[in-house]
Design a protein around this motif. Structure first.
Motif, PDB file in Angstrom:
ATOM      1  N   SER A 176      36.704  29.941  58.356  1.00 45.75           N
ATOM      2  CA  SER A 176      38.155  29.766  58.424  1.00 45.75           C
ATOM      3  C   SER A 176      38.398  28.592  59.343  1.00 45.75           C
ATOM      4  O   SER A 176      38.440  28.729  60.567  1.00 45.75           O
ATOM      5  N   ALA A 177      38.546  27.447  58.730  1.00 50.50           N
ATOM      6  CA  ALA A 177      38.549  26.197  59.482  1.00 50.50           C
ATOM      7  C   ALA A 177      39.689  26.154  60.492  1.00 50.50           C
ATOM      8  O   ALA A 177      40.839  26.421  60.154  1.00 50.50           O
ATOM      9  N   GLY A 178      39.341  25.821  61.707  1.00 46.80           N
ATOM     10  CA  GLY A 178      40.347  25.634  62.744  1.00 46.80           C
ATOM     11  C   GLY A 178      41.025  26.906  63.201  1.00 46.80           C
ATOM     12  O   GLY A 178      41.921  26.866  64.038  1.00 46.80           O
ATOM     13  N   ALA A 179      40.624  28.043  62.669  1.00 43.76           N
ATOM     14  CA  ALA A 179      41.300  29.279  63.019  1.00 43.76           C
ATOM     15  C   ALA A 179      40.311  30.399  63.337  1.00 43.76           C
ATOM     16  O   ALA A 179      40.396  31.039  64.365  1.00 43.76           O
ATOM     17  N   GLY A 180      39.339  30.610  62.479  1.00 42.71           N
ATOM     18  CA  GLY A 180      38.421  31.744  62.635  1.00 42.71           C
ATOM     19  C   GLY A 180      38.810  32.864  61.687  1.00 42.71           C
ATOM     20  O   GLY A 180      39.955  32.955  61.235  1.00 42.71           O
ATOM     21  N   PRO A 181      37.830  33.719  61.373  1.00 45.87           N
ATOM     22  CA  PRO A 181      38.096  34.839  60.475  1.00 45.87           C
ATOM     23  C   PRO A 181      39.137  35.782  61.079  1.00 45.87           C
ATOM     24  O   PRO A 181      39.261  35.865  62.300  1.00 45.87           O
ATOM     25  N   VAL A 182      39.891  36.480  60.216  1.00 44.40           N
ATOM     26  CA  VAL A 182      40.868  37.448  60.735  1.00 44.40           C
ATOM     27  C   VAL A 182      40.209  38.789  61.036  1.00 44.40           C
ATOM     28  O   VAL A 182      40.815  39.644  61.686  1.00 44.40           O
ATOM     29  N   GLY A 183      38.971  38.982  60.545  1.00 44.21           N
ATOM     30  CA  GLY A 183      38.321  40.259  60.793  1.00 44.21           C
ATOM     31  C   GLY A 183      36.874  40.242  60.332  1.00 44.21           C
ATOM     32  O   GLY A 183      36.326  39.187  59.992  1.00 44.21           O
ATOM     33  N   TRP A 184      36.286  41.447  60.299  1.00 44.06           N
ATOM     34  CA  TRP A 184      34.883  41.560  59.910  1.00 44.06           C
ATOM     35  C   TRP A 184      34.624  42.984  59.447  1.00 44.06           C
ATOM     36  O   TRP A 184      35.470  43.875  59.629  1.00 44.06           O
ATOM     37  N   THR A 185      33.450  43.186  58.862  1.00 45.79           N
ATOM     38  CA  THR A 185      33.007  44.541  58.536  1.00 45.79           C
ATOM     39  C   THR A 185      31.748  44.821  59.338  1.00 45.79           C
ATOM     40  O   THR A 185      30.930  43.911  59.566  1.00 45.79           O
ATOM     41  N   ALA A 186      31.610  46.050  59.784  1.00 46.99           N
ATOM     42  CA  ALA A 186      30.408  46.464  60.517  1.00 46.99           C
ATOM     43  C   ALA A 186      30.142  47.912  60.151  1.00 46.99           C
ATOM     44  O   ALA A 186      31.068  48.731  60.170  1.00 46.99           O
ATOM     45  N   GLU A 187      28.899  48.248  59.812  1.00 44.84           N
ATOM     46  CA  GLU A 187      28.584  49.550  59.229  1.00 44.84           C
ATOM     47  C   GLU A 187      29.595  49.777  58.085  1.00 44.84           C
ATOM     48  O   GLU A 187      29.713  48.916  57.231  1.00 44.84           O
ATOM     49  N   GLU A 188      30.350  50.873  58.125  1.00 43.42           N
ATOM     50  CA  GLU A 188      31.361  51.028  57.058  1.00 43.42           C
ATOM     51  C   GLU A 188      32.767  50.837  57.599  1.00 43.42           C
ATOM     52  O   GLU A 188      33.743  51.261  56.984  1.00 43.42           O
ATOM     53  N   ARG A 189      32.856  50.171  58.743  1.00 45.65           N
ATOM     54  CA  ARG A 189      34.189  49.946  59.332  1.00 45.65           C
ATOM     55  C   ARG A 189      34.747  48.596  58.912  1.00 45.65           C
ATOM     56  O   ARG A 189      34.022  47.612  58.796  1.00 45.65           O
TER      57      ARG A 189
END
Ligand code: ASP
Length: 333
Positions: A176-189
């Motif tokens: 996400s250029a110049g901003a960064g991702p809004v979120g992520w997934t980890a395990e099943e979260r």
């Protein structure tokens, strides 16, 4: 209702995630349908009530705005029929444009998540199954509601307006250029700690006939921009210029751009693909201030290919220059 009971439709468009070797031909090409993609992910059916639909079987490079328009109509119909989230699988080459188009065209709060794969299913470390699983988790999550169209790749969640394919081949290609991702997934979260401001919606055109042809021209050192003069003759009705840095072009392109901007919307983006176009810093001929004073419209944070999608759809909906400019500004936050 728990997230595991949600009706999630996986709509397959093709792309590397669905590619396989072809009999008698070199290289891989789209082959697998949505059922095959879903069956390749162990435990996927336990995460939601998965339904499948094979909408197209194309490489990302073959998709068109009319295809995306048809897809937007289809997704709208699925939501009207009670589907609670949609996952679109497609070629990664054009994810940033299709995510942008769907984001502009779909007003519903239900999640729409686009994903794909950088490695085809037969390659060691194929990323398609993990990306699809994460996309289903996001599509079934309350946290994704009202976020517009999201892209999941490599355990990250990106907003449509910021996402770029920023590397040709690595599984970590999306950023996400110049901003960064809004979120992520980890395990099943699913984690989406960031929210977006300034949603823009464009009326869904009834059919593809009205989609305005918009050219994308990239500035390059020493190029005099003679291509610009040919655009009206080719039937283009709008132009996006991917300028240098914060929105600059060579002086010899200025008159042609001025003439074009008198006849049609001309949008000024940055060819860097990251950061926003400036409006008031530089003052030389061909600078951002000079070009904006000549009627060009700043693309804000949108990368040139995404700025082109917005311009084409907004023009198709009959938007005038002021509303188009306001849309770029709103999307910039
Ligand atoms: N390399 C692309 C992909 O990742 C090919 C395509 O866009 O179809 O899917």
């Amino acid at each position: 209702m728990s997230e595991g009971d949600r009706r999630i439709r996986v709509v397959a468009l093709g792309g590397t995630i669905a590619m396989a070797a072809q009999d008698g031909r070199a290289g891989v090409a789209p082959a697998l349908d949505a059922d095959a993609l879903v069956h390749a992910v162990p435990g996927l059916q336990g995460l939601a009530r998965i339904e499948t639909e094979s909408f197209a079987r194309l490489p990302g490079a073959h998709l068109t705005l009319p295809d995306l328009l048809r897809l937007a109509h289809r997704i709208k119909q699925l939501f009207d029929d009670g589907v609670e989230g949609v996952v679109v699988t497609q070629g990664t080459d054009t994810i940033e444009e299709s995510a942008m188009a769907l984001d502009l065209l779909l007003a519903a709060d239900q999640p729409v998540v686009v994903t794909g794969a950088m490695r085809d299913p037969a390659q060691p470390g194929a990323d398609g199954p993990a990306n699809l699983r994460n996309a289903v988790l996001v599509a079934a999550s309350d946290r994704a509601r009202g976020m517009g169209v999201l892209v999941t790749m490599n355990d990250e969640i990106h907003a449509a307006r910021f996402v770029r394919k920023a590397h040709a081949s690595r599984p970590s290609a999306f950023a996400s250029a110049g901003a960064g991702p809004v979120g992520w997934t980890a395990e099943e979260r699913v984690r989406i700690p960031l929210r977006l401001s300034g949603r823009v919606l464009v009326e869904l055109p009834p059919d593809a006939k009205t989609i305005a042809p918009v050219a994308l021209v990239t500035a390059a050192l020493g190029d005099d921009g003679r291509l610009l003069r040919t655009l009206p003759g080719h039937g283009y009705e709008g132009v996006v210029v991917a300028g240098f840095g914060v929105g600059h072009v060579a002086e010899c392109m200025v008159e042609d751009l001025t003439a074009l901007a008198r006849d049609m919307p001309v949008v000024l983006a940055s060819r860097t693909g990251s950061g926003e176009t400036f409006t008031g810093t530089y003052g030389f001929p061909g600078s951002e201030q000079d070009l904006l004073a000549r009627g060009l419209i700043p693309a804000g944070v949108l990368a040139a290919p995404q700025a082109r999608v917005l311009l084409a759809l907004a023009m198709s909906a009959g938007w005038r220059r002021t509303s188009i400019a306001a849309a770029y500004d709103a999307l910039s936050g």
